[in-house]
Design a protein around this motif. Structure first.
Motif, mmCIF file in Angstrom:
data_model
loop_
_atom_site.group_PDB
_atom_site.id
_atom_site.type_symbol
_atom_site.label_atom_id
_atom_site.label_comp_id
_atom_site.label_asym_id
_atom_site.label_seq_id
_atom_site.Cartn_x
_atom_site.Cartn_y
_atom_site.Cartn_z
ATOM 1 N N SER A 5 -0.477 14.029 -8.999
ATOM 2 C CA SER A 5 0.470 12.949 -8.750
ATOM 3 C C SER A 5 0.387 12.383 -7.350
ATOM 4 N N ALA A 6 -0.601 12.818 -6.577
ATOM 5 C CA ALA A 6 -0.728 12.369 -5.186
ATOM 6 C C ALA A 6 0.578 12.665 -4.457
ATOM 7 N N PHE A 7 1.202 11.659 -3.885
ATOM 8 C CA PHE A 7 2.423 11.878 -3.130
ATOM 9 C C PHE A 7 3.621 11.213 -3.807
ATOM 10 N N GLN A 46 -6.028 5.255 -3.072
ATOM 11 C CA GLN A 46 -6.874 4.219 -2.510
ATOM 12 C C GLN A 46 -8.321 4.428 -2.948
ATOM 13 N N GLN A 47 -9.133 3.459 -2.638
ATOM 14 C CA GLN A 47 -10.508 3.493 -3.131
ATOM 15 C C GLN A 47 -11.333 4.585 -2.467
ATOM 16 N N HIS A 48 -10.997 4.958 -1.259
ATOM 17 C CA HIS A 48 -11.748 6.026 -0.601
ATOM 18 C C HIS A 48 -11.287 7.389 -1.126
ATOM 19 N N ALA A 96 0.834 -1.206 0.000
ATOM 20 C CA ALA A 96 0.000 0.000 0.000
ATOM 21 C C ALA A 96 0.865 1.250 0.000
ATOM 22 N N ARG A 97 1.938 1.245 0.795
ATOM 23 C CA ARG A 97 2.830 2.406 0.826
ATOM 24 C C ARG A 97 3.533 2.599 -0.507
ATOM 25 N N ILE A 98 3.928 1.510 -1.142
ATOM 26 C CA ILE A 98 4.590 1.615 -2.454
ATOM 27 C C ILE A 98 3.631 2.176 -3.493
ATOM 28 N N LEU A 99 2.400 1.702 -3.500
ATOM 29 C CA LEU A 99 1.416 2.186 -4.473
ATOM 30 C C LEU A 99 1.122 3.668 -4.260
ATOM 31 N N LEU A 100 1.037 4.097 -3.019
ATOM 32 C CA LEU A 100 0.802 5.513 -2.742
ATOM 33 C C LEU A 100 1.968 6.366 -3.216
#
Length: 699
Positions: A350-352, A253-255, A243-247
């Motif tokens: 790009s999110a983070f 995430q879905q929310h 999850a951290r790698i994807l972020l």
């Protein structure tokens, strides 16, 4: 008289309106922030609905799709590192240490046996019973043999590197070496086995410390993901590490991405201060901020950046904001808008993902630094598109460099898509520019050029109905534009302002000297107060005509301020000489005084052109020109007409030099004396001193 009173009321209303607008700056600022927040929410909602809302991941659940690496990254594989450390720790079953107490106890027991003290030796009762049943001689022989063998074994244990009891085979070798009867041998073995026990023990604390030290000495296992590598397959469980790698790769995430929205919201709250930073740095210099326009073009750029990312051309959409900002805003303000908007866009898009933030922000910085130089002299829409394309190439090359520096995907396909996307966004800039111009009443160079064309309906009407005023406006435009070029001001804006500043004279063109026939002056038949009211009214009437023809607010500012609060001194003196006891204020323009450099420059050019034209008989050379121009500038300064403008003495000196140069150039280098002689020959009946004085006052 009623016209004069109405003009005063009208201009007073303008002053009140301006004060209200100044008071409403805080409200406009709030609206611009709210607008930017709405754009951010809309953009994140679009992203979430079409992408993350359907395909976003949830920690602890199966992946809804296969996720590929967007940007290369190196990370510590915590799961594999933990597994390896556990294996290494399990290789240590226990740490053995010498048990000194056990060695001392066994030594004491053997001494007791040698002395025949069976109770003191603490051996089992069964062995004591067997020993007591033996004859005394056999008993002593057995006890001595046990003591001898025991002392030998303990001596070896004390000198050994490892601590362990002898094996049964070793014990029997020692016993058989004494050559005793078998029955005694069995008893001796049982006694030795009863006394001897391990001389070492497991130290739990030391064991745990050794395990921890050995595990920590192992370096963490690092993994490297290249662009296109699979991070997680569809259906695979998303662990906390995945999850951290994807972020970090920019996947959401879905929310709903509340963290991204919160960070963007905090940055947007700083937006009003950010775009005013140049004004603070320059000591309070004011900019003509259209904050709602800025908020709208920034929001449009964010959506363009989102689309550009879908096309595989991340960061290229910055050319849209570059064009919309630098065509309207000054360099320092445009820089703040472009760079600040690109930083927020990098987070929204790009999110983070650090690499994506660096890429978009670096391209935005490049566009902000270089874009202004491509929009200084735009003269057509095709030229604008070409300049946009060239200006957009620099951020594209900056993006290529950034991709190379941070090891992002770098192929000819990426470069080609970026160039095609840049051409697309250049077209979008031109397509939306008229919408921004009309909706927000902004002044781009193209709009200013179009307003300056002689074919404009209002200018055509001025040519036909007030040709003298039209010629005067052209002359003023030439003078002001020459000075503006020297001072680095917006020459297009000043020229357009000059062309329209006297359109109020269309209502009564023959009341102004430049439109009168030779030898005729209608003011000779009017009272001084009425003449002054008619002349002053051309400002109010000009604003009415400007509203009727929907001229931009910036051009209406030239109409309202080009006379400031100047007084018609000639008519005031004439009124007093005729016995009219009227206040001087009735012979003055109600203002406002020039509030920006452009309208102040127009005031000077307007007054200089009128003064030179009125005194042309007395001008015989450059020195006379300098004297007239200096007199006009000095009088405006003395009257306080330039108090609201940040002209320096150097600026006024350069304006003076530019006006002298322009007046010479207008007449194609002919000597002023020759001009005067030629005009006097063409005009045999010269105007009276009254006409000349009127000309100065009217303009």
């Amino acid at each position: 008289m009623s016209n004069g009173i109405s003009s005063f009321k009208f201009l007073k209303k303008l002053k009140r309106l301006k004060s209200r607008l100044m008071e409403g700056e805080g409200t406009v600022r709030l609206y611009s922030v709210i607008l930017l927040v709405l754009f951010a929410v809309m953009l994140l909602s679009v992203r979430w609905f079409f992408d993350e809302g359907r395909y976003g991941f949830v920690e602890g659940h199966p992946a809804p799709r296969s996720y590929l690496t967007i940007s290369p990254m190196k990370y510590v594989d915590e799961d594999k590192t933990k597994l390896l450390r556990d294996r290494v720790q399990n290789t240590i079953s226990g740490v053995l240490v010498r048990d000194s107490d056990a060695l001392n106890s066994m030594t004491t027991q053997f001494k007791m046996l040698e002395a025949g003290d069976l109770e003191g030796a603490m051996i089992s009762k069964d062995l004591i019973t067997l020993l007591n049943q033996l004859p005394k001689t056999k008993k002593e022989t057995a006890l001595n043999a046990v003591a001898k063998i025991g002392f030998n074994i303990l001596l070896k244990e004390n000198n050994a590197d490892t601590f362990s009891n002898p094996t049964p085979e070793a014990l029997w070798l020692e016993i058989e070496s004494l050559d005793l009867p078998m029955d005694l041998n069995n008893l001796i073995y049982q006694l030795l086995e009863d006394v001897l026990r391990p001389a070492v023990k497991v130290d739990e604390e030391l064991t745990q410390n050794l395990r921890s030290d050995l595990a920590s000495s192992l370096k963490p296992i690092e993994q490297y993901l290249k662009v296109g590598d699979v991070i997680v397959e569809k259906g695979e469980i998303i662990t906390p590490q995945l999850a951290r790698i994807l972020l970090s790769q920019g996947y959401l995430q879905q929310h709903f991405p509340w963290k991204i929205f919160t960070l963007s919201f905090l940055l947007i709250l700083c937006w009003p201060f950010w775009i005013r930073l140049p004004a603070f740095a320059s000591g309070g210099q004011n900019y003509d901020l259209n904050e709602i326009y800025i908020a709208c073009v920034v929001g449009a750029y964010w959506f363009a950046e989102y689309i550009s990312g879908l096309l595989g051309a991340r960061g290229v959409a910055i050319v849209t904001l570059t064009g919309w900002a630098y065509l309207v805003l000054p360099f320092s303000l445009g820089f703040q808008v472009i760079f600040g908007a690109s930083i927020i866009a990098s987070i929204l898009m790009s999110a983070f993902s650090t690499s994506e933030i660096v890429l978009v922000s670096f391209m935005g910085l490049t566009a902000a630094m270089t874009g202004r130089f491509f929009f200084r002299d735009v003269h057509s829409r095709s030229h604008l598109w070409r300049q946009l394309f060239i200006a957009g190439l620099l951020p594209v090359f900056a993006g290529i460099f950034a991709r190379w520096a941070i090891s992002l995907e770098l192929t000819w396909q990426v470069f080609l898509i970026s160039c095609l996307a840049e051409a697309l966004w250049g077209t979008v800039v031109i397509a939306f520019l008229p919408i921004w111009e009309n909706f927000f009443d902004i002044m781009s160079p193209l709009r200013l050029m179009e307003l300056s064309y002689p074919t404009q309906p209002l200018l055509k009407k001025l040519q036909i109905e007030a040709p003298g005023t039209y010629h005067h406006s052209l002359m003023v435009g030439t003078l002001a534009e020459t000075a503006a070029d020297r001072l680095g001001m917006n020459a297009y804006l000043i020229r357009a302002g000059a062309y329209y500043h006297d359109i109020g004279k269309l209502r009564r063109p023959h009341f102004f000297v430049e439109n009168q026939m030779e030898g005729e002056n209608i003011h000779d038949e009017l009272t001084p107060s009425l003449s002054a009211l008619v002349i002053i009214a051309h400002v109010r009437e000009g604003l009415e005509i400007a509203n009727e023809y929907h001229l931009p607010a910036k051009l209406r500012q030239f109409i309202a301020e080009h006379h400031g609060t100047t007084c018609l001194s000639y008519f005031y003196r004439k009124s007093n000489s005729q016995g009219e006891k009227l206040p001087r204020e009735q012979f003055c323009y109600p203002g406002p005084r020039p509030s920006c450099r452009e309208t102040a420059l127009l005031m000077l050019a307007d007054s200089v052109e009128a003064a030179v034209r009125a005194d042309r008989k007395n001008i015989s050379g450059i020195q006379d020109l300098e004297k007239v121009i200096s007199g006009v500038i000095d009088s405006k300064v003395a009257e306080g007409q330039l108090d609201n403008v940040d002209f320096t003495l150097k600026d006024l000196s350069e304006i003076k030099e530019a006006l002298i140069y322009a007046l010479q150039s207008v007449y194609h280098g002919r000597k002023v004396k020759e001009i005067q002689s030629s005009e006097e020959e063409d005009k045999k009946d010269t105007t009276s001193e009254l006409t000349q004085e009127n000309l100065k006052n009217e303009n």
